[in-house]
Design an enzyme around this catalytic site. Sequence first.
Site, PDB file in Angstrom:
ATOM      1  N   HIS A  45       5.952   5.828  12.800  1.00 20.81           N
ATOM      2  CA  HIS A  45       6.304   6.631  11.621  1.00 20.81           C
ATOM      3  C   HIS A  45       5.119   7.097  10.788  1.00 20.81           C
ATOM      4  O   HIS A  45       5.300   7.731   9.748  1.00 20.81           O
ATOM      5  CB  HIS A  45       7.254   5.845  10.717  1.00 20.81           C
ATOM      6  N   ASP A 102       0.788  -1.235   0.000  1.00 20.57           N
ATOM      7  CA  ASP A 102       0.000   0.000   0.000  1.00 20.57           C
ATOM      8  C   ASP A 102       0.816   1.279   0.000  1.00 20.57           C
ATOM      9  O   ASP A 102       0.321   2.324   0.405  1.00 20.57           O
ATOM     10  CB  ASP A 102      -0.898  -0.008   1.249  1.00 20.57           C
ATOM     11  N   GLU A 113      -2.184   5.258   2.729  1.00 15.60           N
ATOM     12  CA  GLU A 113      -2.092   3.837   2.348  1.00 15.60           C
ATOM     13  C   GLU A 113      -3.435   3.220   1.988  1.00 15.60           C
ATOM     14  O   GLU A 113      -3.515   2.376   1.085  1.00 15.60           O
ATOM     15  CB  GLU A 113      -1.422   3.028   3.465  1.00 15.60           C
ATOM     16  N   ARG A 126       2.311   8.862   8.730  1.00 13.26           N
ATOM     17  CA  ARG A 126       2.087  10.254   8.312  1.00 13.26           C
ATOM     18  C   ARG A 126       0.884  10.885   8.992  1.00 13.26           C
ATOM     19  O   ARG A 126       0.908  12.063   9.339  1.00 13.26           O
ATOM     20  CB  ARG A 126       1.861  10.314   6.795  1.00 13.26           C
ATOM     21  N   HIS A 131      12.812   5.915  12.778  1.00 13.05           N
ATOM     22  CA  HIS A 131      12.640   6.015  11.325  1.00 13.05           C
ATOM     23  C   HIS A 131      13.332   7.283  10.814  1.00 13.05           C
ATOM     24  O   HIS A 131      13.363   8.297  11.512  1.00 13.05           O
ATOM     25  CB  HIS A 131      11.128   6.062  11.051  1.00 13.05           C
ATOM     26  N   GLU A 147      -0.328  -9.050  -1.066  1.00 17.36           N
ATOM     27  CA  GLU A 147      -0.938  -8.421   0.126  1.00 17.36           C
ATOM     28  C   GLU A 147      -2.136  -7.559  -0.297  1.00 17.36           C
ATOM     29  O   GLU A 147      -2.298  -6.405   0.122  1.00 17.36           O
ATOM     30  CB  GLU A 147       0.065  -7.597   0.937  1.00 17.36           C
TER      31      GLU A 147
HETATM   32  C1  UD1 Z   1       6.729   5.069   3.602  1.00 15.25           C
HETATM   33  C2  UD1 Z   1       5.332   4.689   3.104  1.00 15.25           C
HETATM   34  C3  UD1 Z   1       4.548   3.996   4.219  1.00 15.25           C
HETATM   35  C4  UD1 Z   1       5.325   2.854   4.828  1.00 15.25           C
HETATM   36  C5  UD1 Z   1       6.684   3.351   5.270  1.00 15.25           C
HETATM   37  C6  UD1 Z   1       7.518   2.217   5.792  1.00 15.25           C
HETATM   38  C7  UD1 Z   1       4.174   6.128   1.505  1.00 15.25           C
HETATM   39  C8  UD1 Z   1       3.434   7.385   1.293  1.00 15.25           C
HETATM   40  N1  UD1 Z   1       4.606   5.894   2.752  1.00 15.25           N
HETATM   41  O1  UD1 Z   1       6.568   6.090   4.573  1.00 15.25           O
HETATM   42  O2  UD1 Z   1       3.340   3.499   3.677  1.00 15.25           O
HETATM   43  O3  UD1 Z   1       4.610   2.368   5.941  1.00 15.25           O
HETATM   44  O4  UD1 Z   1       7.367   3.944   4.150  1.00 15.25           O
HETATM   45  O5  UD1 Z   1       8.622   2.657   6.520  1.00 15.25           O
HETATM   46  O6  UD1 Z   1       4.386   5.371   0.575  1.00 15.25           O
HETATM   47  N2  UD1 Z   1      14.191   8.525   4.608  1.00 15.25           N
HETATM   48  C9  UD1 Z   1      15.576   8.443   4.508  1.00 15.25           C
HETATM   49  N3  UD1 Z   1      16.114   7.206   4.203  1.00 15.25           N
HETATM   50  C10 UD1 Z   1      15.379   6.102   4.034  1.00 15.25           C
HETATM   51  C11 UD1 Z   1      13.987   6.193   4.161  1.00 15.25           C
HETATM   52  C12 UD1 Z   1      13.411   7.426   4.439  1.00 15.25           C
HETATM   53  O7  UD1 Z   1      16.298   9.413   4.661  1.00 15.25           O
HETATM   54  O8  UD1 Z   1      15.940   5.030   3.769  1.00 15.25           O
HETATM   55  C13 UD1 Z   1      13.593   9.851   4.902  1.00 15.25           C
HETATM   56  C14 UD1 Z   1      13.697  10.820   3.709  1.00 15.25           C
HETATM   57  O9  UD1 Z   1      13.871  12.127   4.188  1.00 15.25           O
HETATM   58  C15 UD1 Z   1      12.318  10.681   3.046  1.00 15.25           C
HETATM   59  C16 UD1 Z   1      11.447  10.525   4.272  1.00 15.25           C
HETATM   60  O10 UD1 Z   1      12.207   9.708   5.178  1.00 15.25           O
HETATM   61  O11 UD1 Z   1      11.963  11.783   2.244  1.00 15.25           O
HETATM   62  C17 UD1 Z   1      10.080   9.956   4.030  1.00 15.25           C
HETATM   63  O12 UD1 Z   1      10.124   8.759   3.262  1.00 15.25           O
HETATM   64  P1  UD1 Z   1       8.759   8.267   2.517  1.00 15.25           P
HETATM   65  O13 UD1 Z   1       9.019   6.951   1.884  1.00 15.25           O
HETATM   66  O14 UD1 Z   1       8.207   9.344   1.679  1.00 15.25           O
HETATM   67  O15 UD1 Z   1       7.732   8.107   3.706  1.00 15.25           O
HETATM   68  P2  UD1 Z   1       7.731   7.099   4.939  1.00 15.25           P
HETATM   69  O16 UD1 Z   1       7.222   7.891   6.100  1.00 15.25           O
HETATM   70  O17 UD1 Z   1       9.037   6.432   5.035  1.00 15.25           O
HETATM   71  N1  UDP Z   2      11.934  -3.238  10.826  1.00 16.71           N
HETATM   72  C1  UDP Z   2      13.321  -3.326  10.648  1.00 16.71           C
HETATM   73  N2  UDP Z   2      14.125  -2.456  11.333  1.00 16.71           N
HETATM   74  C2  UDP Z   2      13.626  -1.511  12.177  1.00 16.71           C
HETATM   75  C3  UDP Z   2      12.210  -1.418  12.323  1.00 16.71           C
HETATM   76  C4  UDP Z   2      11.388  -2.285  11.620  1.00 16.71           C
HETATM   77  O1  UDP Z   2      13.812  -4.172   9.912  1.00 16.71           O
HETATM   78  O2  UDP Z   2      14.412  -0.765  12.773  1.00 16.71           O
HETATM   79  C5  UDP Z   2      11.072  -4.154  10.049  1.00 16.71           C
HETATM   80  C6  UDP Z   2       9.934  -4.821  10.812  1.00 16.71           C
HETATM   81  O3  UDP Z   2      10.327  -6.036  11.393  1.00 16.71           O
HETATM   82  C7  UDP Z   2       8.882  -5.010   9.720  1.00 16.71           C
HETATM   83  C8  UDP Z   2       9.106  -3.838   8.792  1.00 16.71           C
HETATM   84  O4  UDP Z   2      10.424  -3.358   9.068  1.00 16.71           O
HETATM   85  O5  UDP Z   2       9.109  -6.204   8.967  1.00 16.71           O
HETATM   86  C9  UDP Z   2       8.094  -2.779   9.051  1.00 16.71           C
HETATM   87  O6  UDP Z   2       8.450  -1.615   8.390  1.00 16.71           O
HETATM   88  P1  UDP Z   2       7.780  -0.217   8.723  1.00 16.71           P
HETATM   89  O7  UDP Z   2       7.302  -0.196  10.131  1.00 16.71           O
HETATM   90  O8  UDP Z   2       8.762   0.802   8.287  1.00 16.71           O
HETATM   91  O9  UDP Z   2       6.577  -0.143   7.684  1.00 16.71           O
HETATM   92  P2  UDP Z   2       5.058  -0.620   7.736  1.00 16.71           P
HETATM   93  O10 UDP Z   2       5.023  -2.063   8.034  1.00 16.71           O
HETATM   94  O11 UDP Z   2       4.345   0.208   8.749  1.00 16.71           O
HETATM   95  O12 UDP Z   2       4.564  -0.304   6.371  1.00 16.71           O
END
Ligand code: UD1
Ligand code: UDP
Length: 376
Positions: free
Chosen positions: A211, A93, A129, A213, A243, A115
Amino acid sequence: MLLVFGTRPEAIKMLPVAQALMRKSNADVRICVTAQHRQMLDQVLDLFDVWPDYDLDIMKQGQGLEHVTTAVLQGLGDVLDDAKPDRVLVHGDTTTTMAASLAAFYRKVPVAHVEAGLRSGDPAQPWPEEMNRRVTDVIADRFFAPTTRARDNLLKENASPAAIHVTGNTVIDALLAVVDRIDRSPDLKETLAAQFAFLAPDRPILLVTGHRRENFGKPFDSLCSAIRDLARAHQIQVVYPVHLNPNVQSAVRRFLGDVPHVHLVPPLDYLPFVYLMMRAHVVLTDSGGIQEEAPSLGKPVFVMRNVTERPEAVEAGTVKLVGTDRDRIFTAVGEVIEDADAHARMSQAHNPYGDGQAARRIADILTIGSTDEFSP
Ligand code: UD1
Ligand code: UDP
């Protein structure tokens, strides 16, 4: 077949599918990562030792949804022209999932959704999502639903019954493989214990992640206050892998940066994170994936959301929804920390989300038309 994913959870859940497909001699499998996440995605690729054929490398600091959507749409069009896949597989999602499905639709390439069928019923929670997964299911023509409930949601939206396969969730495949690896290797256990040598052996661990939004702003401040006050009120230690989203970093550091017995650590590789879940006394999270994993490990999970698209573990009693209100979180988590009976009641291991065979089922369905299904 082209598998497209971009974030940490998609990688954890899609790489078992990629590996199962690669074992099939009749499957031409290619991988495109959007790199919506960069470091947190690469951590998972490293662990599975699977490397993409295409990398769109789209991540920007503090990116907005428009950036992710348009960069994926634009970048994937070129990849589809080059790879000419007979099918695209997406997961879950995220905005990568939704935009990749649309890109495939524009190139008239059929989409299979892994999924599929999760629904909270509220387009605002989780945001964006819930809308991403609905749009993806409008486009997809094959659905790998993790549970029978997910299948029923798809049927209510008039998906064709023959196009839906109940497979279990591939996150359980990833989880069980890593647990097995840790259980089998005393050396690995020792290395992992050394990585967390800063933890006191006699203090129960409250493992936290957050984390979402829709929680940014006041709800995030409120849940951080609850964590701070729990650490002050109980003989516990908090471990919070924070995160990398800047909105998360700033609130967490402001409230929890200097609180005794609160350890803020960078996002952990999946293997040490699973080890920490195995050691945790209680888990407090807003994550989707952790809601699915922790019940398999028999860990009480408190979910900082008002609604969930994963009701199965709530019904089984291992997951409780506590929203983001400071008092509600403080009271509910505090009770389970102090009351051994309440803790025991929430600690029954359940596997409503899978049996570790989901990726194999998906690969069999796609390559030999198998009809094997998951029944919990
Ligand atoms: C995203 C997904 C969310 C998912 C989550 C898992 C969307 C809109 N959101 O949210 O559904 O649950 O990932 O973690 O698709 N960043 C880094 N390095 C990384 C990852 C993130 O620096 O490896 C920082 C960056 O500044 C980036 C920000 O986090 O712009 C947000 O990342 P983004 O993927 O847009 O949103 P998430 O909150 O991570
Ligand atoms: N996870 C990880 N390292 C961390 C935190 C979470 O590997 O420091 C794993 C966790 O076990 C799960 C996945 O990341 O499998 C969940 O990711 P996240 O919470 O970012 O996204 P969501 O599931 O909410 O989309």
